[in-house]
Design a protein around this motif. Structure first.
Motif, PDB file in Angstrom:
ATOM      1  N   ARG A 148      -1.912   0.958   1.078  1.00 59.06           N
ATOM      2  CA  ARG A 148      -0.814   0.226   1.693  1.00 59.06           C
ATOM      3  C   ARG A 148      -0.220  -0.808   0.720  1.00 59.06           C
ATOM      4  N   ILE A 149      -1.079  -1.462  -0.051  1.00 55.52           N
ATOM      5  CA  ILE A 149      -0.579  -2.428  -1.036  1.00 55.52           C
ATOM      6  C   ILE A 149       0.277  -1.727  -2.080  1.00 55.52           C
ATOM      7  N   HIS A 150      -0.183  -0.577  -2.560  1.00 53.49           N
ATOM      8  CA  HIS A 150       0.599   0.204  -3.525  1.00 53.49           C
ATOM      9  C   HIS A 150       1.963   0.563  -2.941  1.00 53.49           C
ATOM     10  N   GLN A 151       1.986   0.968  -1.677  1.00 49.78           N
ATOM     11  CA  GLN A 151       3.251   1.328  -1.034  1.00 49.78           C
ATOM     12  C   GLN A 151       4.154   0.117  -0.860  1.00 49.78           C
ATOM     13  N   LYS A 152       3.577  -1.025  -0.463  1.00 48.43           N
ATOM     14  CA  LYS A 152       4.370  -2.246  -0.294  1.00 48.43           C
ATOM     15  C   LYS A 152       5.026  -2.650  -1.613  1.00 48.43           C
ATOM     16  N   ARG A 153       4.261  -2.563  -2.681  1.00 47.80           N
ATOM     17  CA  ARG A 153       4.797  -2.972  -3.978  1.00 47.80           C
ATOM     18  C   ARG A 153       5.876  -1.994  -4.460  1.00 47.80           C
ATOM     19  N   ALA A 154       5.724  -0.716  -4.122  1.00 52.88           N
ATOM     20  CA  ALA A 154       6.750   0.268  -4.479  1.00 52.88           C
ATOM     21  C   ALA A 154       8.042   0.002  -3.710  1.00 52.88           C
ATOM     22  N   ILE A 155       7.918  -0.386  -2.443  1.00 52.90           N
ATOM     23  CA  ILE A 155       9.095  -0.741  -1.644  1.00 52.90           C
ATOM     24  C   ILE A 155       9.822  -1.922  -2.270  1.00 52.90           C
ATOM     25  N   TYR A 156       9.066  -2.953  -2.635  1.00 54.49           N
ATOM     26  CA  TYR A 156       9.658  -4.124  -3.291  1.00 54.49           C
ATOM     27  C   TYR A 156      10.355  -3.721  -4.592  1.00 54.49           C
ATOM     28  N   ASP A 157       9.691  -2.906  -5.397  1.00 55.61           N
ATOM     29  CA  ASP A 157      10.250  -2.504  -6.693  1.00 55.61           C
ATOM     30  C   ASP A 157      11.569  -1.762  -6.533  1.00 55.61           C
ATOM     31  N   LEU A 158      11.660  -0.906  -5.509  1.00 52.07           N
ATOM     32  CA  LEU A 158      12.898  -0.153  -5.300  1.00 52.07           C
ATOM     33  C   LEU A 158      14.030  -1.079  -4.863  1.00 52.07           C
ATOM     34  N   TYR A 159      13.737  -2.018  -3.967  1.00 55.59           N
ATOM     35  CA  TYR A 159      14.753  -2.995  -3.585  1.00 55.59           C
ATOM     36  C   TYR A 159      15.253  -3.761  -4.818  1.00 55.59           C
ATOM     37  N   GLN A 160      14.316  -4.228  -5.603  1.00 56.34           N
ATOM     38  CA  GLN A 160      14.684  -5.024  -6.771  1.00 56.34           C
ATOM     39  C   GLN A 160      15.506  -4.202  -7.765  1.00 56.34           C
ATOM     40  N   GLU A 176      -0.264 -14.544 -13.322  1.00 55.25           N
ATOM     41  CA  GLU A 176      -1.708 -14.496 -13.062  1.00 55.25           C
ATOM     42  C   GLU A 176      -2.033 -14.359 -11.579  1.00 55.25           C
ATOM     43  N   THR A 177      -1.054 -13.900 -10.800  1.00 59.76           N
ATOM     44  CA  THR A 177      -1.320 -13.592  -9.398  1.00 59.76           C
ATOM     45  C   THR A 177      -0.898 -12.159  -9.115  1.00 59.76           C
ATOM     46  N   PHE A 178      -1.397 -11.644  -8.004  1.00 59.99           N
ATOM     47  CA  PHE A 178      -1.062 -10.286  -7.551  1.00 59.99           C
ATOM     48  C   PHE A 178      -0.756 -10.374  -6.072  1.00 59.99           C
ATOM     49  N   SER A 179       0.490 -10.072  -5.698  1.00 53.90           N
ATOM     50  CA  SER A 179       0.918 -10.155  -4.306  1.00 53.90           C
ATOM     51  C   SER A 179       0.849  -8.789  -3.648  1.00 53.90           C
ATOM     52  N   ASN A 180       0.422  -8.755  -2.396  1.00 50.97           N
ATOM     53  CA  ASN A 180       0.453  -7.497  -1.656  1.00 50.97           C
ATOM     54  C   ASN A 180       1.864  -7.126  -1.220  1.00 50.97           C
ATOM     55  N   ARG A 181       2.845  -8.023  -1.467  1.00 53.27           N
ATOM     56  CA  ARG A 181       4.248  -7.795  -1.131  1.00 53.27           C
ATOM     57  C   ARG A 181       4.406  -7.376   0.336  1.00 53.27           C
ATOM     58  N   TRP A 182       3.730  -8.133   1.218  1.00 53.94           N
ATOM     59  CA  TRP A 182       3.766  -7.796   2.644  1.00 53.94           C
ATOM     60  C   TRP A 182       5.197  -7.598   3.135  1.00 53.94           C
ATOM     61  N   LEU A 183       6.073  -8.539   2.811  1.00 53.59           N
ATOM     62  CA  LEU A 183       7.488  -8.365   3.090  1.00 53.59           C
ATOM     63  C   LEU A 183       8.294  -8.569   1.815  1.00 53.59           C
ATOM     64  N   SER A 184       9.287  -7.708   1.622  1.00 49.58           N
ATOM     65  CA  SER A 184      10.252  -7.903   0.543  1.00 49.58           C
ATOM     66  C   SER A 184      11.353  -8.817   1.069  1.00 49.58           C
TER      67      SER A 184
END
Length: 399
Positions: free
Chosen positions: A259-271, A288-296
């Motif tokens: 799910r984290i991988h999918q959330k980050r892919a969603i964010y990347d496509l928006y960006q 030095e942080t890693f966000s689960n990108r819960w919401l874009s």
């Protein structure tokens, strides 16, 4: 605004089942562990604690219940103050009121959108000068991004104030290699239907303090003393998670990394597809942080575009697409109209600017790429016909 299309609804962040949740639920039915508590609850507590590197956890009915337990365990009571992030959902602060205490709200800073260490320092200094330090600080990790924990932990340690980390939105995120939710005396996770994993409704309190968690477990189950009859010496709560819901959580936890991988892919496509538009900026990820990108989340700079947050939300709604503004800061809520507030800088409230200019975009992991491109196309159509705005005068704010 009325929906002008018969296209399929795109939700902001709908639950996404893996299919394996049914296995744990069926086990509960087959063994008749239907009543609250049971093997799924015990296992889910251990699995979450192990996943984030906490010593122990107690599964409860909501993230709000977990925060309430944390404040209870810290002895927060009437007449106390508790410092809390202002840019968050009301659930972060309501438990302060449950205890009869007074919230003091702390502004965000632009690098993470989370609690400003500078504003927190001002608030702690002012409290120390008055001889009344807060009983706790509640820091919220907004939209999956960890706050500046080094600075915030250092300040709490300096003033000897316990830290409660509201990681309701940030399960699976990390700050300098350490799991979000494990920096304070207590950490909070939410498994509400819109979170990165869900139990339908639920939450968890975690800590490195086994004894405190055991007391929390006792309080969350009506504080029943050891006796053959029902004996109660202190006030308790009906906060325990059910064995059925914990089974859903166990199945969900198995796919958290996915799910984290999918959330980050969603964010990347928006960006990728929207960053070239005038005035568009996205929620940051601190080094030095890693966000689960819960919401874009994107913001619109009013100096670069005439399109407003409301116009974007209305345009999406007309296409049967759900979007929302960024959280309205709690110091602006009628419920907290008398609460104190410390801003990031004099005459500048970062949280208010984010509320005025921010839009939460559909970020559910069950959303297809075609559906996400519908969202992107609607926003592009609106913003590409806009013209740059004149730079407007700044609002002023008092600390």
């Amino acid at each position: 605004m009325p929906i002008l299309t018969n296209k399929k609804r795109i939700f902001l962040c709908a639950p996404h089942m893996s299919g394996n949740e049914q296995k744990y639920m069926n086990e509960a039915f087959q063994t008749n562990w239907i009543a609250p508590l049971g093997p799924n609850v015990d296992a889910f507590e251990k699995e979450i604690a192990a996943h984030v590197g906490a010593r122990a956890g107690v599964a409860v009915s909501s993230g709000t219940a977990a925060i309430h337990l944390a404040l209870t365990l810290l002895g927060v009571s009437r007449g106390d103050t508790v410092f809390c992030s202002s840019l968050t959902f009301v659930a972060s602060a309501n438990p302060i009121l449950y205890q009869g205490a007074e919230p003091v709200f702390i502004d965000s800073e632009p690098d993470t959108w989370n609690m400003s260490p500078h504003a927190l320092q001002k608030a702690l200094q002012a409290a120390a000068e008055k001889g009344k330090l807060p009983k706790a600080v509640i820091v919220v990790n907004l939209y999956g991004q960890s706050a500046k924990m080094d600075e915030i932990v250092a300040l709490c340690n300096q003033y000897e104030v316990p830290l409660v980390e509201d990681a309701a939105e940030s399960l699976g995120s990390h700050y300098k290699g350490k799991a979000s939710g494990t920096f304070g005396r207590f950490g909070i996770y939410s498994f509400n239907g819109n979170k990165i994993i869900t139990t339908s409704g639920g939450g968890m309190l975690v800590s490195q303090d086994d004894a405190a968690i055991e007391t929390g477990r006792f309080l969350s189950a009506q504080a029943k003393d050891q006796a053959i009859h029902y004996e109660h010496s202190v006030m308790g709560f009906n906060y325990r998670m059910s064995n059925i819901l914990a089974g859903i959580g166990r199945g969900q936890l198995e796919v958290l990394h996915q799910r984290i991988h999918q959330k980050r892919a969603i964010y990347d496509l928006y960006q990728q597809k929207l960053s070239d538009l005038p005035g568009v900026h996205f929620n940051p990820e601190l080094a030095e942080t890693f966000s689960n990108r819960w919401l874009s989340v994107l913001t619109l700079n009013p100096a670069e575009t005439t399109v407003s947050v409301l116009q974007v939300i209305e345009a999406l709604a007309a296409e049967n697409i759900e979007a929302r503004p960024v959280w309205k800061p709690l110091h602006l809520q009628p419920l907290f109209k008398d609460a104190s507030y410390f801003s990031h800088e004099p005459h500048k409230s970062v949280s208010e600017q984010l509320f005025e200019n921010g839009i939460c975009l559909p970020s559910g992991t069950s959303m297809t790429e075609e559906e996400q491109l519908r969202v992107i196309g609607t926003i592009r159509d609106l913003l590409t016909v806009s013209r740059p705005a004149l730079i407007s005068g700044s609002r002023t704010y008092q600390t």
